[in-house]
Write a protein that holds these residues in place. Structure first.
Motif, mmCIF file in Angstrom:
data_model
loop_
_atom_site.group_PDB
_atom_site.id
_atom_site.type_symbol
_atom_site.label_atom_id
_atom_site.label_comp_id
_atom_site.label_asym_id
_atom_site.label_seq_id
_atom_site.Cartn_x
_atom_site.Cartn_y
_atom_site.Cartn_z
ATOM 1 N N GLY A 1 0.423 40.481 54.207
ATOM 2 C CA GLY A 1 1.243 40.285 53.023
ATOM 3 C C GLY A 1 1.388 41.553 52.220
ATOM 4 N N GLN A 2 2.076 41.408 51.100
ATOM 5 C CA GLN A 2 2.300 42.527 50.203
ATOM 6 C C GLN A 2 2.172 42.035 48.774
ATOM 7 N N GLN A 3 1.438 42.780 47.957
ATOM 8 C CA GLN A 3 1.337 42.493 46.534
ATOM 9 C C GLN A 3 2.470 43.216 45.840
ATOM 10 N N ARG A 4 3.250 42.463 45.068
ATOM 11 C CA ARG A 4 4.369 43.029 44.327
ATOM 12 C C ARG A 4 4.169 42.746 42.845
ATOM 13 N N ASP A 5 4.526 43.708 42.028
ATOM 14 C CA ASP A 5 4.444 43.547 40.580
ATOM 15 C C ASP A 5 5.835 43.677 39.995
ATOM 16 N N LYS A 6 6.145 42.801 39.055
ATOM 17 C CA LYS A 6 7.478 42.752 38.471
ATOM 18 C C LYS A 6 7.462 43.397 37.093
ATOM 19 N N ARG A 7 8.482 44.144 36.836
ATOM 20 C CA ARG A 7 8.696 44.774 35.527
ATOM 21 C C ARG A 7 9.881 44.079 34.885
ATOM 22 N N ASP A 8 9.700 43.555 33.682
ATOM 23 C CA ASP A 8 10.750 42.777 33.042
ATOM 24 C C ASP A 8 11.787 43.614 32.293
ATOM 25 N N ASP A 9 11.428 44.802 31.859
ATOM 26 C CA ASP A 9 12.411 45.639 31.169
ATOM 27 C C ASP A 9 12.541 46.969 31.911
ATOM 28 N N ASN A 10 13.349 47.863 31.403
ATOM 29 C CA ASN A 10 13.653 49.101 32.136
ATOM 30 C C ASN A 10 12.777 50.293 31.757
ATOM 31 N N THR A 11 11.855 50.137 30.833
ATOM 32 C CA THR A 11 11.021 51.273 30.454
ATOM 33 C C THR A 11 9.832 51.386 31.402
ATOM 34 N N PRO A 12 9.431 52.615 31.769
ATOM 35 C CA PRO A 12 8.293 52.796 32.670
ATOM 36 C C PRO A 12 6.995 52.275 32.047
ATOM 37 N N GLU A 13 6.136 51.792 32.879
ATOM 38 C CA GLU A 13 4.838 51.307 32.408
ATOM 39 C C GLU A 13 3.788 51.677 33.442
ATOM 40 N N TYR A 14 2.707 52.249 32.965
ATOM 41 C CA TYR A 14 1.575 52.574 33.821
ATOM 42 C C TYR A 14 0.511 51.531 33.536
ATOM 43 N N ALA A 15 0.057 50.814 34.547
ATOM 44 C CA ALA A 15 -0.862 49.705 34.317
ATOM 45 C C ALA A 15 -2.012 49.720 35.319
ATOM 46 N N THR A 16 -3.170 49.253 34.855
ATOM 47 C CA THR A 16 -4.305 48.991 35.729
ATOM 48 C C THR A 16 -4.384 47.485 35.885
ATOM 49 N N LYS A 17 -4.378 47.024 37.120
ATOM 50 C CA LYS A 17 -4.334 45.594 37.385
ATOM 51 C C LYS A 17 -5.416 45.206 38.374
ATOM 52 N N SER A 18 -5.715 43.928 38.377
ATOM 53 C CA SER A 18 -6.610 43.360 39.368
ATOM 54 C C SER A 18 -5.923 42.130 39.940
ATOM 55 N N SER A 19 -5.820 42.079 41.243
ATOM 56 C CA SER A 19 -5.137 40.983 41.908
ATOM 57 C C SER A 19 -6.142 40.224 42.767
ATOM 58 N N GLU A 20 -6.184 38.907 42.592
ATOM 59 C CA GLU A 20 -7.039 38.058 43.420
ATOM 60 C C GLU A 20 -6.133 37.157 44.242
ATOM 61 N N LEU A 21 -6.140 37.357 45.548
ATOM 62 C CA LEU A 21 -5.255 36.635 46.449
ATOM 63 C C LEU A 21 -6.051 35.714 47.360
ATOM 64 N N VAL A 22 -5.717 34.430 47.348
ATOM 65 C CA VAL A 22 -6.278 33.519 48.335
ATOM 66 C C VAL A 22 -5.491 33.784 49.605
ATOM 67 N N ILE A 23 -6.119 34.460 50.568
ATOM 68 C CA ILE A 23 -5.357 34.874 51.741
ATOM 69 C C ILE A 23 -5.329 33.821 52.838
ATOM 70 N N LYS A 24 -6.336 32.959 52.901
ATOM 71 C CA LYS A 24 -6.314 31.947 53.955
ATOM 72 C C LYS A 24 -7.388 30.898 53.718
ATOM 73 N N THR A 25 -7.033 29.647 53.974
ATOM 74 C CA THR A 25 -7.994 28.562 54.094
ATOM 75 C C THR A 25 -8.049 28.251 55.580
ATOM 76 N N PHE A 26 -9.257 28.219 56.141
ATOM 77 C CA PHE A 26 -9.381 28.141 57.592
ATOM 78 C C PHE A 26 -10.599 27.314 57.986
ATOM 79 N N ALA A 27 -10.702 27.039 59.283
ATOM 80 C CA ALA A 27 -11.837 26.303 59.842
ATOM 81 C C ALA A 27 -12.459 27.141 60.950
ATOM 82 N N VAL A 28 -13.777 27.152 60.984
ATOM 83 C CA VAL A 28 -14.507 27.834 62.045
ATOM 84 C C VAL A 28 -14.610 26.873 63.228
#
Length: 181
Positions: free
Chosen positions: A94-121
């Protein structure tokens, strides 16, 4: 009563959707956590068995990104879990994408928590995770994968009313603003 209906609908919607999301990513018991160094590699072996099913893999990435346009691609990920005999348990990309709502540049520090898979052994044994996390427009600060056992499924019975409550609340809010003009 009417002036309290819209905030109540929005609050109930946010509460239900938030609770379902939190419960989905935090249900069960954490059995392993791996800090990931570099852009690719393999984790240590972990002993798993079917009594732990269902399991969930969660990827956490901290990063810095400068958002210059509407949507920026932060990083790509590719995760594969396999047993020692070569039995593939799951693959996720997959790919993590971040959306900017207005046109001014923004420098941000973010943390993303992605549930990548529910699986069975499928069988008891030792398993490992092969991973690749490639920055696209972000600088990766830290990354980890955790595994949780005996997790709960997504509670759709609460998610649907939450989404409907939010949608109705925002619809009524927009409608009341238009009538107030």
């Amino acid at each position: 009563m009417r002036k309290y209906l819209i905030p109540l609908l929005i609050a109930v919607g946010i509460g239900l959707v938030g609770w379902v999301g939190y419960d989905y990513s935090r249900s069960g018991e954490q059995i392993a956590a791996f800090n990931l160094d570099g852009s690719e590699g393999s984790t240590d072996l972990i002993k798993l068995d079917p009594s732990m099913n269902p399991l969930r893999a969660i990827l956490t990435v901290s990063y810095e990104i400068e958002l210059l346009k509407g949507t920026s691609a932060a990083f790509d990920y590719d995760i594969l879990m396999a047993g020692l005999g070569g039995v593939e348990v799951f693959a996720a990309q997959g790919q993590q994408r971040d959306k900017r709502d207005d046109n001014t540049p923004e420098y941000a520090t973010k943390s993303s928590e992605l549930v990548i898979k529910t699986f069975a052994v499928p069988v008891p044994g030792e398993y490992l995770l092969d991973w690749r996390i490639a920055p696209v427009e972000a600088k990766i600060l830290g990354q980890s994968i955790s595994l949780r056992r005996n997790v709960e499924p997504l509670r759709v019975a609460f998610l649907i009313p939450g989404v409907l409550s939010l949608a109705l609340g925002f619809f009524l809010l927009i409608r009341s603003k238009r009538k107030g003009r």
